[in-house]
Design a protein around this motif. Structure first.
Motif, PDB file in Angstrom:
ATOM      1  N   UNK A  43      12.578  49.673 -18.659  1.00 45.35           N
ATOM      2  CA  UNK A  43      12.224  49.544 -20.076  1.00 45.35           C
ATOM      3  C   UNK A  43      12.150  48.075 -20.478  1.00 45.35           C
ATOM      4  N   UNK A  44      13.099  47.279 -20.034  1.00 47.51           N
ATOM      5  CA  UNK A  44      13.083  45.839 -20.331  1.00 47.51           C
ATOM      6  C   UNK A  44      11.817  45.203 -19.765  1.00 47.51           C
ATOM      7  N   UNK A  45      11.451  45.573 -18.534  1.00 51.05           N
ATOM      8  CA  UNK A  45      10.223  45.037 -17.918  1.00 51.05           C
ATOM      9  C   UNK A  45       8.990  45.421 -18.729  1.00 51.05           C
ATOM     10  N   UNK A  46       8.925  46.690 -19.158  1.00 53.90           N
ATOM     11  CA  UNK A  46       7.771  47.155 -19.934  1.00 53.90           C
ATOM     12  C   UNK A  46       7.680  46.425 -21.279  1.00 53.90           C
ATOM     13  N   UNK A  47       8.817  46.207 -21.908  1.00 53.75           N
ATOM     14  CA  UNK A  47       8.826  45.483 -23.183  1.00 53.75           C
ATOM     15  C   UNK A  47       8.435  44.024 -22.974  1.00 53.75           C
ATOM     16  N   UNK A  48       8.968  43.429 -21.916  1.00 55.85           N
ATOM     17  CA  UNK A  48       8.724  42.012 -21.643  1.00 55.85           C
ATOM     18  C   UNK A  48       7.257  41.731 -21.313  1.00 55.85           C
ATOM     19  N   UNK A  49       6.636  42.617 -20.528  1.00 62.89           N
ATOM     20  CA  UNK A  49       5.246  42.360 -20.150  1.00 62.89           C
ATOM     21  C   UNK A  49       4.242  42.961 -21.134  1.00 62.89           C
ATOM     22  N   UNK A  50       4.745  43.612 -22.178  1.00 61.82           N
ATOM     23  CA  UNK A  50       3.874  44.093 -23.237  1.00 61.82           C
ATOM     24  C   UNK A  50       3.179  45.410 -22.965  1.00 61.82           C
ATOM     25  N   UNK A  51       3.540  46.105 -21.879  1.00 60.61           N
ATOM     26  CA  UNK A  51       2.896  47.397 -21.618  1.00 60.61           C
ATOM     27  C   UNK A  51       3.369  48.466 -22.590  1.00 60.61           C
ATOM     28  N   UNK A  52       4.523  48.235 -23.234  1.00 56.56           N
ATOM     29  CA  UNK A  52       5.031  49.140 -24.257  1.00 56.56           C
ATOM     30  C   UNK A  52       5.385  48.320 -25.487  1.00 56.56           C
ATOM     31  N   UNK A  53       4.863  48.757 -26.636  1.00 56.09           N
ATOM     32  CA  UNK A  53       5.172  48.114 -27.913  1.00 56.09           C
ATOM     33  C   UNK A  53       5.635  49.199 -28.875  1.00 56.09           C
ATOM     34  N   UNK A  54       6.918  49.576 -28.763  1.00 54.48           N
ATOM     35  CA  UNK A  54       7.396  50.712 -29.556  1.00 54.48           C
ATOM     36  C   UNK A  54       7.704  50.356 -31.003  1.00 54.48           C
ATOM     37  N   UNK A  55       7.598  51.370 -31.856  1.00 51.77           N
ATOM     38  CA  UNK A  55       8.070  51.264 -33.236  1.00 51.77           C
ATOM     39  C   UNK A  55       9.533  51.691 -33.295  1.00 51.77           C
ATOM     40  N   UNK A  56       9.882  52.599 -32.366  1.00 52.26           N
ATOM     41  CA  UNK A  56      11.232  53.145 -32.336  1.00 52.26           C
ATOM     42  C   UNK A  56      11.673  53.354 -30.892  1.00 52.26           C
ATOM     43  N   UNK A  57      12.963  53.114 -30.653  1.00 51.42           N
ATOM     44  CA  UNK A  57      13.560  53.313 -29.337  1.00 51.42           C
ATOM     45  C   UNK A  57      14.775  54.218 -29.497  1.00 51.42           C
ATOM     46  N   UNK A  58      14.849  55.255 -28.664  1.00 52.78           N
ATOM     47  CA  UNK A  58      16.064  56.059 -28.545  1.00 52.78           C
ATOM     48  C   UNK A  58      16.729  55.610 -27.254  1.00 52.78           C
ATOM     49  N   UNK A  59      17.977  55.190 -27.357  1.00 53.87           N
ATOM     50  CA  UNK A  59      18.672  54.557 -26.237  1.00 53.87           C
ATOM     51  C   UNK A  59      20.008  55.229 -25.973  1.00 53.87           C
ATOM     52  N   UNK A  60      20.215  55.654 -24.730  1.00 53.39           N
ATOM     53  CA  UNK A  60      21.505  56.195 -24.323  1.00 53.39           C
ATOM     54  C   UNK A  60      22.467  55.025 -24.087  1.00 53.39           C
ATOM     55  N   UNK A  61      23.765  55.282 -24.192  1.00 51.26           N
ATOM     56  CA  UNK A  61      24.756  54.220 -23.945  1.00 51.26           C
ATOM     57  C   UNK A  61      25.194  54.200 -22.492  1.00 51.26           C
ATOM     58  N   UNK A  62      25.635  55.342 -22.019  1.00 53.25           N
ATOM     59  CA  UNK A  62      26.254  55.420 -20.693  1.00 53.25           C
ATOM     60  C   UNK A  62      25.206  55.722 -19.630  1.00 53.25           C
ATOM     61  N   UNK A  63      24.802  54.674 -18.919  1.00 51.53           N
ATOM     62  CA  UNK A  63      23.832  54.812 -17.835  1.00 51.53           C
ATOM     63  C   UNK A  63      24.299  53.939 -16.675  1.00 51.53           C
ATOM     64  N   UNK A  64      23.996  54.357 -15.446  1.00 52.60           N
ATOM     65  CA  UNK A  64      24.386  53.536 -14.295  1.00 52.60           C
ATOM     66  C   UNK A  64      23.514  52.278 -14.213  1.00 52.60           C
ATOM     67  N   UNK A  65      24.009  51.284 -13.570  1.00 57.90           N
ATOM     68  CA  UNK A  65      23.338  49.999 -13.336  1.00 57.90           C
ATOM     69  C   UNK A  65      23.216  49.150 -14.602  1.00 57.90           C
ATOM     70  N   UNK A  66      22.770  49.720 -15.712  1.00 57.02           N
ATOM     71  CA  UNK A  66      22.668  48.979 -16.967  1.00 57.02           C
ATOM     72  C   UNK A  66      22.989  49.926 -18.124  1.00 57.02           C
ATOM     73  N   UNK A  67      24.040  49.627 -18.852  1.00 58.65           N
ATOM     74  CA  UNK A  67      24.408  50.470 -19.997  1.00 58.65           C
ATOM     75  C   UNK A  67      23.475  50.180 -21.173  1.00 58.65           C
ATOM     76  N   UNK A  68      23.575  51.000 -22.186  1.00 56.85           N
ATOM     77  CA  UNK A  68      22.793  50.758 -23.392  1.00 56.85           C
ATOM     78  C   UNK A  68      23.125  49.419 -24.029  1.00 56.85           C
ATOM     79  N   UNK A  69      24.396  49.046 -23.994  1.00 63.46           N
ATOM     80  CA  UNK A  69      24.795  47.760 -24.576  1.00 63.46           C
ATOM     81  C   UNK A  69      24.291  46.587 -23.730  1.00 63.46           C
ATOM     82  N   UNK A  70      24.261  46.759 -22.413  1.00 63.53           N
ATOM     83  CA  UNK A  70      23.678  45.721 -21.551  1.00 63.53           C
ATOM     84  C   UNK A  70      22.166  45.624 -21.789  1.00 63.53           C
ATOM     85  N   UNK A  71      21.529  46.774 -22.027  1.00 65.67           N
ATOM     86  CA  UNK A  71      20.117  46.768 -22.389  1.00 65.67           C
ATOM     87  C   UNK A  71      19.906  45.932 -23.651  1.00 65.67           C
TER      88      UNK A  71
END
Length: 125
Positions: A43-71
Motif C-alpha cells: 500500500x505504501x508503494x502504491x501511494x508513493x508511486x501514485x498508482x493509488x490516490x484514495x479518498x478514504x483508507x480502511x486500515x487494520x492495526x494488527x498485521x505481520x511485518x508492518x502494523x497499522x501504526x507503522x504504516x
C-alpha cells in the motif's frame, strides 16, 4: 449510501475480513473504486508511486511485518498530498492503548471496531 468517495483503499492482512468488507463497501456503493491489499508495505508503494490516490483508507492495526501504526509512520514520510484523505482504523482490537494511539494520530479520522456494518458506514464522519 451513494458513492460518496471515488477511491477506497482497504489494507488488512486477513483475506476473509477483506472479502466481507469489500462486499459490504460494494453493496453500499461506498466508493466508485475499491482497492484491496493484504500488505501495508505494498500500500505504501502504491501511494508513493501514485498508482493509488484514495479518498478514504480502511486500515487494520494488527498485521505481520508492518502494523497499522507503522504504516502511518511510513505514510507520514510520503511526499504526497494527504489533505482530503480520510483514514479509518478498522480493527478487532479493544486495547485501550490502540484506541488512544488512534485518537492521538493526526491522520486517523475514526476508530472502528470490526466488523464494519451498514450502520457504521452511514454514521462515518
Amino acid at each position: 449510501m451513494t458513492g460518496s468517495y471515488h477511491t477506497c483503499l482497504l489494507i488488512d492482512d486477513n483475506y476473509i475480513d477483506n472479502f466481507v468488507t469489500r462486499r459490504l463497501l460494494e453493496s453500499s456503493h461506498f466508493a466508485e473504486k475499491i482497492i484491496v491489499t493484504e500488505s501495508p508495505t505494498e500500500a505504501i508503494k502504491m501511494l508513493d508511486n501514485g498508482t493509488v490516490k484514495p479518498d478514504v483508507i480502511f486500515l487494520d492495526i494488527r498485521m505481520p511485518l508492518m502494523s497499522g501504526f507503522e504504516f502511518l509512520d511510513a505514510y507520514d514520510k510520503l511526499a504526497i498530498a494527504k489533505t482530503g484523505i480520510k483514514i479509518f482504523l478498522l480493527s478487532s482490537s479493544f486495547d485501550p492503548t490502540d484506541i488512544k494511539r488512534s485518537t492521538d494520530n493526526k491522520y486517523i479520522t475514526h476508530f472502528i471496531h470490526k466488523p464494519l456494518t451498514y450502520k457504521i458506514l452511514e454514521e462515518l464522519p
